[in-house]
Design an enzyme around this catalytic site. Sequence first.
Site, PDB file in Angstrom:
ATOM      1  N   ASP A 231       0.901  -1.188  -0.196  1.00 18.13           N
ATOM      2  CA  ASP A 231       0.072  -0.031   0.061  1.00 18.13           C
ATOM      3  C   ASP A 231       0.917   1.241   0.022  1.00 18.13           C
ATOM      4  O   ASP A 231       1.817   1.357   0.852  1.00 18.13           O
ATOM      5  CB  ASP A 231      -0.835   0.073   1.233  1.00 18.13           C
ATOM      6  N   ILE A 232       0.436   2.191  -0.913  1.00 23.13           N
ATOM      7  CA  ILE A 232       1.575   3.411  -0.983  1.00 23.13           C
ATOM      8  C   ILE A 232       1.146   4.108  -0.012  1.00 23.13           C
ATOM      9  O   ILE A 232       0.240   4.419   0.429  1.00 23.13           O
ATOM     10  CB  ILE A 232       0.869   4.099  -2.303  1.00 23.13           C
ATOM     11  N   ASN A 239      -2.512  13.220  -3.848  1.00 25.47           N
ATOM     12  CA  ASN A 239      -3.662  13.664  -4.507  1.00 25.47           C
ATOM     13  C   ASN A 239      -4.180  14.987  -3.972  1.00 25.47           C
ATOM     14  O   ASN A 239      -4.688  15.898  -4.814  1.00 25.47           O
ATOM     15  CB  ASN A 239      -4.910  12.506  -4.142  1.00 25.47           C
ATOM     16  N   ASP A 248      -2.223   9.388  -9.975  1.00 23.68           N
ATOM     17  CA  ASP A 248      -2.316   8.355 -11.072  1.00 23.68           C
ATOM     18  C   ASP A 248      -0.824   7.944 -11.671  1.00 23.68           C
ATOM     19  O   ASP A 248      -0.500   6.980 -11.664  1.00 23.68           O
ATOM     20  CB  ASP A 248      -3.036   8.859 -12.197  1.00 23.68           C
ATOM     21  N   GLU A 272      -4.611   2.483  -4.130  1.00 30.47           N
ATOM     22  CA  GLU A 272      -3.273   2.470  -4.204  1.00 30.47           C
ATOM     23  C   GLU A 272      -2.797   1.172  -3.644  1.00 30.47           C
ATOM     24  O   GLU A 272      -1.459   1.084  -3.102  1.00 30.47           O
ATOM     25  CB  GLU A 272      -2.857   3.747  -3.376  1.00 30.47           C
TER      26      GLU A 272
END
Length: 354
Positions: A231-232, A239, A248, A272
Amino acid sequence: MGRAMASRAVDVEQANGGDRLFARIGAFLAAHHLSPDPAHYAFAYQVLASPDGLVARRVAAITDGGVRLTTQDIRSLGGVAIAGAPVSGGGSGGVGDDMSLTGDVDAHQALIERMMCQLDGFDDTMRIVHAEANDFGRDLQRSADTMRDMGAEAGVEAITKLTVDMIDRVHHAEAKLDQALRESDELRTALDEARGSARTDPLTDLPNRRAFDEAFAALHRDTPVTVAICDIDHFKSVNDNFGHAVGDRVIRMVAQTLASEKGMMVARYGGEEFALLFEDTPLDAAALVIERARQTIADRRPRVRETGEAIGTVSFSAGVAEGRVGEGRAALMARADAALYRAKDQGRARTITG
């Protein structure tokens, strides 16, 4: 939209930060290949302005794993799907392409209709071949009876005529079957392409959650497996600070780096989040592969393409779990997810095995 509704919409936008919400709506339309019609904007606004609402929760469930909304989805949620020019990502880093949402659905409908026509064609071909075979059988019987009645002097001529007729009929049947086989091959190719698009994440071109789950389920039950969930870290801030188009790009960068590693299946599992599937790879070896990819990403210094502004270090957290004898897929994924949360709790930017 009436004056009262328009006034309320303005108030809600102002309360949520109008400019930011407007950008998020644009990103939503682009991600789902929706044209910027008022009906599409109103639907996106309803989803994004009320993230805890029923419609937003249902959209999140439907699109989990990188799946785009369909026309039927939008209509079932109370929206209106309109054909029109799609939003194109172009140089801004969006995910639009040359097809609108309605165009995707129309293409699948055309494929279904083509398949039905193909089946009708096969049925007609088989009936023709069957009828010709029956006719040939009757002609053969009549010729045999005639040769028996007329004697040997008529045998050669009758056999020659029968043979020529048989060859003509066989050639005709072969041509019909060849045409049917060519059409079948073309249809099979089109169906394979449609099946592939249903299992591919449109943003990253990775397999999506459906494809991952199917690949997992297809493994022999005795196959040693190790899974990981990545997971980022702090993705929401990317964002919020730089916009969804930049977000993105960050997702694509992480996806490409993970996919460049060998010996595992990488899928975009949702938002993500990425899921990794290793076969015959011990827990520690899988963790080393993930750590290598994580370090590669952390060493990069990504910038906003248009402004040159530094995005900062991009990192992800990962949880890795090795399958146990008799353990189901859900239990194994739950252990990997628990390890991921431990990685988050311990400061992120790390890989935890569990």
